[in-house]
Design an enzyme around this catalytic site. Structure first.
Site, PDB file in Angstrom:
ATOM      1  N   LYS A 150     -18.694   0.732 -24.002  1.00  0.00           N
ATOM      2  CA  LYS A 150     -18.804   0.838 -22.542  1.00  0.00           C
ATOM      3  C   LYS A 150     -18.088  -0.292 -21.832  1.00  0.00           C
ATOM      4  O   LYS A 150     -17.516  -0.106 -20.768  1.00  0.00           O
ATOM      5  CB  LYS A 150     -20.274   0.851 -22.109  1.00  0.00           C
TER       6      LYS A 150
ATOM      7  N   LYS B 219     -18.087  12.262 -27.920  1.00  0.00           N
ATOM      8  CA  LYS B 219     -19.418  12.769 -27.598  1.00  0.00           C
ATOM      9  C   LYS B 219     -19.407  13.479 -26.243  1.00  0.00           C
ATOM     10  O   LYS B 219     -18.721  13.050 -25.325  1.00  0.00           O
ATOM     11  CB  LYS B 219     -20.367  11.557 -27.558  1.00  0.00           C
TER      12      LYS B 219
ATOM     13  N   LYS C  59     -22.516  12.673 -19.846  1.00  0.00           N
ATOM     14  CA  LYS C  59     -22.671  12.946 -18.417  1.00  0.00           C
ATOM     15  C   LYS C  59     -21.473  12.479 -17.619  1.00  0.00           C
ATOM     16  O   LYS C  59     -21.188  12.998 -16.553  1.00  0.00           O
ATOM     17  CB  LYS C  59     -23.873  12.149 -17.885  1.00  0.00           C
TER      18      LYS C  59
HETATM   19  P1  AMP Z   1     -28.469   9.420 -22.042  1.00  0.00           P
HETATM   20  O1  AMP Z   1     -27.909  10.579 -21.322  1.00  0.00           O
HETATM   21  O2  AMP Z   1     -27.396   8.506 -22.583  1.00  0.00           O
HETATM   22  O3  AMP Z   1     -29.577   8.709 -21.344  1.00  0.00           O
HETATM   23  O4  AMP Z   1     -29.119  10.018 -23.378  1.00  0.00           O
HETATM   24  C1  AMP Z   1     -30.440  10.516 -23.430  1.00  0.00           C
HETATM   25  C2  AMP Z   1     -30.730  11.142 -24.786  1.00  0.00           C
HETATM   26  O5  AMP Z   1     -29.852  12.255 -25.018  1.00  0.00           O
HETATM   27  C3  AMP Z   1     -30.524  10.189 -25.983  1.00  0.00           C
HETATM   28  O6  AMP Z   1     -31.537  10.447 -26.947  1.00  0.00           O
HETATM   29  C4  AMP Z   1     -29.182  10.572 -26.492  1.00  0.00           C
HETATM   30  O7  AMP Z   1     -29.018  10.272 -27.853  1.00  0.00           O
HETATM   31  C5  AMP Z   1     -29.176  12.070 -26.249  1.00  0.00           C
HETATM   32  N1  AMP Z   1     -27.797  12.569 -26.098  1.00  0.00           N
HETATM   33  C6  AMP Z   1     -26.944  12.309 -25.070  1.00  0.00           C
HETATM   34  N2  AMP Z   1     -25.752  12.910 -25.274  1.00  0.00           N
HETATM   35  C7  AMP Z   1     -25.860  13.545 -26.485  1.00  0.00           C
HETATM   36  C8  AMP Z   1     -24.967  14.338 -27.266  1.00  0.00           C
HETATM   37  N3  AMP Z   1     -23.727  14.595 -26.849  1.00  0.00           N
HETATM   38  N4  AMP Z   1     -25.412  14.858 -28.427  1.00  0.00           N
HETATM   39  C9  AMP Z   1     -26.676  14.607 -28.855  1.00  0.00           C
HETATM   40  N5  AMP Z   1     -27.567  13.864 -28.167  1.00  0.00           N
HETATM   41  C10 AMP Z   1     -27.177  13.335 -27.010  1.00  0.00           C
END
Ligand code: AMP
Ligand code: TRP
Length: 342
Positions: free
Chosen positions: A117, A200, A203
């Site tokens: 990041k 990956k 968002k």
């Molecule tokens: P975040 O959006 O970074 O707060 O992620 C929240 C949760 O969603 C965490 O447990 C991440 O590991 C999971 N997550 C986010 N993006 C992915 C993805 N592309 N594949 C699998 N899990 C994801």
């Protein structure tokens, strides 16, 4: 207290830093729902994590509600799980400070998410972005949580949480904090970007075509899968044939996760299928699974006061667990409290 005497308790969280994606749904929320009812479950909208990068104040509260609406629409039930936003439970931030003093700079320097990041801009990012994993450890350990369902990208942060717990226990000669287990299982641990199978799905990616949003309508979902990047080969006859084919493997894994099957079973159903067959089937499945959730999310979002009420009630329940654990932590560390009964 030894490590076996902790009550099984699940904690996890999602940042309100943009709309929820299919990665969040399959890698996190769907699995949160699966653990509900099996043990005590606490799910948080981690707004204090979101502000480690700039968030428009007017947007942040709304995004917090939207993640909460995603939780509720996907099937988290406030009578079975504690649902709240992080900033309403001050104990997270208070324990995070103590963990800032337990974690070592060398440990933080190894965090790959920070390196990704911050990139070449590491001097300019917030101090909060660097300290973020210590706040995440506090989120988990302020409930003495034993299990944390997350996607693959969070594994290193949960390992750091264990390192922090172990060092705290060692330094203060106690067994106060559990060594939390990451729960990373199933076919959807790392859903990839639809335009580049080596990245990956997130968002914040630049193009909307690279992700499925939980609020996308049927047409958008169909269009995005239709345009998803693939190689020219059809699906293989066995899963081994997905090796070194990141885009093909991603679409098979998405199908598997949406339909609660293994990738093997998906290949057995579509052996050697062309993309002209598989992509529409995947789009239909995704629409069938996601449309009811996005409709339900819209219903919740139409009544923000109700979401706020649910989060407020959840925060009260969360504080009832967190505050005594914080007080015990202060006592262990030797921070003076004038009124030991409070
Ligand atoms: P975040 O959006 O970074 O707060 O992620 C929240 C949760 O969603 C965490 O447990 C991440 O590991 C999971 N997550 C986010 N993006 C992915 C993805 N592309 N594949 C699998 N899990 C994801
Ligand atoms: N860091 C996680 C992410 O970016 C979100 C998060 C914050 C979290 N605190 C947590 C996940 C505690 C699990 C447990 O995805």
């Amino acid at each position: 207290m030894n490590q076996t005497s902790f009550t099984p308790r699940v904690f996890s969280g999602i940042k309100p830093s943009g709309g929820l994606t299919l990665g969040n749904y399959l890698g996190a929320i769907k699995r949160f729902v699966g653990m509900q009812g099996q043990m005590e479950t606490i799910y948080c909208v981690v707004d204090m994590h979101a502000i480690t990068v700039w968030q428009d104040p007017k947007e942040l509260a709304n995004m917090t509600r939207e993640v909460a609406a995603g939780y509720l629409a996907a099937g988290l039930d406030p009578s079975q799980s504690i649902l709240f936003n992080q900033s309403q439970v001050a104990a997270h931030a208070e324990l995070a400070w103590i963990f800032n003093c337990v974690a070592r700079v060398g440990w933080m320097n190894r965090m790959t998410q920070f390196k990704d990041k911050a990139g070449s801009n590491a001097e300019k990012v917030s101090l909060g972005l660097y300290a973020y994993p210590a706040l995440m450890a506090a989120d988990i350990l302020i409930y003495q949580a034993t299990h944390v369902p997350v996607g693959e990208d969070q594994k290193q942060h949960v390992e750091l949480t264990r390192d922090i717990a172990a060092k705290f226990n060692h330094d203060f000669k106690t067994d106060f904090f559990p060594l939390t287990e990451p729960v990373i299982e199933g076919p959807a641990m790392r859903i990839m970007n639809l335009r580049d199978g080596t990245k990956k799905m997130s968002k914040s990616g630049e193009s909307d075509m690279e992700r499925i949003n939980m609020t996308d309508d049927a047409d958008k979902i169909a269009k995005k899968f239709k345009k998803a990047k693939t190689d020219p080969e059809p699906l293989p006859e066995t899963v081994e044939g997905l090796k070194d084919r990141p885009e093909a493997r991603n679409l098979v894994e998405i199908y598997a996760a949406l339909n609660d099957m293994t990738p093997e079973a998906v290949i057995a159903e579509y052996p050697g299928a062309g993309w002209g067959t598989f992509k529409p089937a995947l789009a239909d499945l995704a629409v069938a699974k996601l449309a009811p959730i996005s409709e339900e999310m819209a219903r919740f979002m139409a009544d923000p006061a109700e979401i706020d009420r649910i989060l407020g009630e959840g925060a009260e329940k969360a504080r009832a667990i967190a505050n005594p654990i914080l007080r015990d932590t202060y006592d262990i560390v030797g921070l003076l409290r004038s009124d030991a009964t409070r």
